[in-house]
Design an enzyme around this catalytic site. Structure first.
Site, PDB file in Angstrom:
ATOM      1  N   ASP A 286      45.076  33.766  41.099  1.00 29.42           N
ATOM      2  CA  ASP A 286      45.016  35.169  40.714  1.00 29.42           C
ATOM      3  C   ASP A 286      46.448  35.710  40.610  1.00 29.42           C
ATOM      4  O   ASP A 286      47.411  35.053  41.014  1.00 29.42           O
ATOM      5  CB  ASP A 286      44.145  35.964  41.720  1.00 29.42           C
ATOM      6  CG  ASP A 286      43.552  37.206  41.099  1.00 29.42           C
ATOM      7  OD1 ASP A 286      42.481  37.653  41.534  1.00 29.42           O
ATOM      8  OD2 ASP A 286      44.159  37.738  40.143  1.00 29.42           O
ATOM      9  N   GLU A 482      39.527  47.366  41.204  1.00 29.44           N
ATOM     10  CA  GLU A 482      40.033  46.627  42.371  1.00 29.44           C
ATOM     11  C   GLU A 482      40.193  47.515  43.601  1.00 29.44           C
ATOM     12  O   GLU A 482      39.321  48.338  43.888  1.00 29.44           O
ATOM     13  CB  GLU A 482      41.336  45.921  41.985  1.00 29.44           C
ATOM     14  CG  GLU A 482      41.128  44.938  40.822  1.00 29.44           C
ATOM     15  CD  GLU A 482      42.286  43.989  40.617  1.00 29.44           C
ATOM     16  OE1 GLU A 482      42.735  43.825  39.476  1.00 29.44           O
ATOM     17  OE2 GLU A 482      42.740  43.381  41.607  1.00 29.44           O
TER      18      GLU A 482
HETATM   19  C1  GLC Z   1      43.642  40.805  38.821  1.00 30.18           C
HETATM   20  C2  GLC Z   1      42.241  40.419  39.247  1.00 30.18           C
HETATM   21  C3  GLC Z   1      41.640  39.304  38.435  1.00 30.18           C
HETATM   22  C4  GLC Z   1      42.233  39.313  37.042  1.00 30.18           C
HETATM   23  C5  GLC Z   1      43.708  38.999  37.160  1.00 30.18           C
HETATM   24  C6  GLC Z   1      44.425  39.079  35.805  1.00 30.18           C
HETATM   25  O1  GLC Z   1      44.390  41.218  39.925  1.00 30.18           O
HETATM   26  O2  GLC Z   1      42.043  40.108  40.623  1.00 30.18           O
HETATM   27  O3  GLC Z   1      40.224  39.510  38.417  1.00 30.18           O
HETATM   28  O4  GLC Z   1      41.592  38.328  36.236  1.00 30.18           O
HETATM   29  O5  GLC Z   1      44.371  39.856  38.078  1.00 30.18           O
HETATM   30  O6  GLC Z   1      44.441  40.398  35.347  1.00 30.18           O
END
Ligand code: GLC
Length: 590
Positions: A286, A482
């Protein structure tokens, strides 16, 4: 068609090993390390970095948009610019370009924006979800982009979590079926299909099971404190079905399991996912998630790569990442065999997609612009809205509303607000209220459904509706994503209560339509309103809400999350402090 015609199912990706190994054998160490690197395009000094460092992938994370705007052409031009640079690398290996297309190609103005998963889960309709995914992959490929960080197969266990709406349900049996359908739709029958995109099951594992209070904002990226049997029972099923469906990538979670970061857990990444489940694609970290782990940057890289991480979403300090990983290999702290395994997995996916030297052009097929955000696509999204709505209460037969009723008053902050009805991950990372993208608001849908003979009035605060027998209050949550969506309590906001009170005072029967990423505490209005419809985050096609309110479509949605009573003191599913108002599976009809 040969191998490329094979269906994307488990053990398909390893069938590309001969081609992938032949490519791997030509690569220098630095070219291998480049393939394991995914910067955010925001942090590239120049598009030429793609060729100069043989980068395997680039992403546009939330708010990482084209400099010229969020329109279709700008996104397509941006993708082509980076992809064309990849073709100039020594081995001409094309890029995987990744975005969060989590409810349609939600980054791009004019895309078809589907209901978020919290609503799609209420349809229980795997075929429909597969159709959503096929349309999503087509609209993503219209910009050239070939990798979607979807489906989120989280199984949220506490709806105070800001990412509840990214989950289909608290029930793993619902999640595993719909997550599989999303992968099959996104990846189509073959990853070689020019309309297919690589899918990404996320966030592995237990992202929705963290303990309240174990994270700075409450739950997001916290610690999942359960035994292995519980982890497997609740949080693993979505990975079993998506791996068996041939998902190309899996994204480990920021969160921890019993104190160990998922991004650095060999037990989870290698022993369980790769060896036991037989996952043959590759792991993408992530966004800067490995930096959350203990130790120096170099130690974080060593731990994560040795645990089984294959590509790192760096996203900013990517040159340093390459240099440190090179040192680790030279010191044999990261064995070359681990590097070769990671790059082989990445190349398997690229070979399956035809992203190979001399393969079909990886540049955008702009003929797809014709169907981008088309009426046909929007019709499917509107049907998703209809099927996602859950009727929680309907007294005095107030619903369905009568066409031709003399006067209907509509109110609430979410009634005429595309941004609110789309929620987070729409054009911007957090989403935003207002005219965020193209589509139909709920109010517009009501006006059309009521017909010309009906006087439809609107006010945000519920005033000005005197004379109307029916009031429709469309209220709930404003967009978030988030950790910004973590909450300590889930009551309706006071202005929503005021709106409803004004309508009742004017003598109306009130239909409450909730626009939210999760169930909200509604005890204090439940006895006061005549009907309640959970509409979740319906996306761009708000007219689907009116279709149900006026009976053009009978409500059939079933709750994917249980609905808490006001007396709930602990929102974690199964806790003694959780008091249920409506169970999973509840939903009325006409
Ligand atoms: C974010 C999320 C994830 C996403 C990634 C790219 O923080 O946790 O779900 O795909 O970063 O944006």
């Amino acid at each position: 068609m040969g191998r490329a015609s094979q269906a994307a199912t488990k053990n398909t990706l390893s069938s590309f090993d001969p081609q992938a190994k032949a490519l791997l054998a030509q690569m220098t160490l630095d070219e291998k390390l480049g393939q394991m690197t995914q910067p955010d395009k925001l942090y590239l000094q120049s598009p030429d970095d793609v060729a100069n460092y043989s980068l395997g992938s680039v992403l546009s994370g939330g708010d990482s948009d084209p400099k010229t705007g969020n329109d279709l052409i700008s996104w397509t031009d941006m993708y082509d610019e980076y992809q064309s640079r990849a073709l100039r690398s020594r081995l001409h290996i094309p890029l995987l370009y990744g975005v969060d297309a989590v409810h349609g190609h939600n980054n791009v103005i004019g895309a078809t924006v589907f209901p978020h998963n919290v609503g799609l889960g209420c349809t229980r309709n795997a075929e429909l979800i597969q159709q959503v995914a096929r349309i999503t992959s087509e609209e993503v490929r219209a910009t050239g982009i070939n990798w979607a960080f979807s489906p989120c197969v989280t199984v949220p266990q506490d709806i105070r979590w800001g990412r509840t709406y990214e989950g289909y349900s608290q029930d793993p049996d619902i999640v595993k079926v719909l997550g599989e359908a999303m992968v099959k739709g996104l990846q189509r029958e073959s990853l070689a299909d020019p309309l297919a995109v690589a899918a990404c099951a996320k966030h592995y594992i237990g992202d929705g099971g963290t303990t309240y209070g174990s994270a700075k904002t409450g739950l997001d990226q916290g610690n999942t404190e359960v035994d292995e049997a519980t982890l497997r029972r609740i949080h693993l099923p979505g990975y079993i079905t998506t791996v068996n469906a041939g998902v190309a990538t899996v994204m480990p979670s920021y969160s921890s399991w019993n104190g160990v970061h998922c991004s650095g857990s060999k037990k989870l990444l290698t022993d369980l996912l790769k060896n036991e489940l037989g996952f043959e694609g590759f792991l993408i970290s992530d966004y800067a998630a490995i930096n959350e782990m203990p130790g120096t940057y170099k130690q974080q890289i060593e731990t994560s790569i040795n645990a089984g991480m294959d590509m790192v979403m760096v996203p900013d300090k990517w040159m340093e990442y390459i240099n440190l990983l090179r040192q680790l290999v030279q010191e044999n702290a990261v064995p070359m065999s681990r590097i070769d395994d990671a790059v082989l997995r990445i190349l398997r996916v690229k070979c399956a997609m035809g992203l190979t030297p001399g393969g079909p052009s990886p540049l955008a097929d702009r003929s797809l612009h014709r169907s981008f955000g088309s009426m046909e696509h929007r019709a499917v999204a509107r049907d998703c809205v209809r099927q996602s709505l859950v009727l929680l209460k309907n007294e005095n037969k107030v619903l369905p509303l009568l066409k031709g009723a003399a006067h209907i008053h509509v109110a609430g902050e979410a009634a005429d607000n595309i941004g609110n009805q789309c929620g987070g991950w729409t054009i911007t990372w957090q989403g935003r209220s207002g005219e965020d993208t193209l589509g139909t608001t709920i109010l517009t849908g009501i006006r059309a459904a009521a017909g010309p003979a009906t006087k439809v009035t609107y006010s945000e605060d519920g005033s000005g509706g005197k004379g109307a027998k029916i009031g429709i209050a469309v209220v709930g949550e404003t967009p978030y994503a988030e950790m910004f969506g973590d909450r300590s309590e889930l009551r309706l906001k006071s202005q929503a209560l005021g709106t409803i009170a004004r309508m009742k005072a004017d003598g109306m029967q009130v239909v409450l339509v909730l626009i939210s990423g999760r169930p909200l505490v509604i005890d204090d209005v439940l006895g006061y309103v005549d009907a309640v419809v959970a509409a979740w985050l319906p996306g761009s096609e708000g007219a689907g809400v009116a279709d149900v309110l006026f009976g053009a479509h009978k409500p059939g949605g079933k709750l994917g999350y249980s609905w808490p009573k006001e007396s709930t003191t602990d929102f974690r599913i199964g806790s003694p402090g959780y008091h249920t108002l409506f169970e999973v599976g509840y939903g009325l009809s006409y």
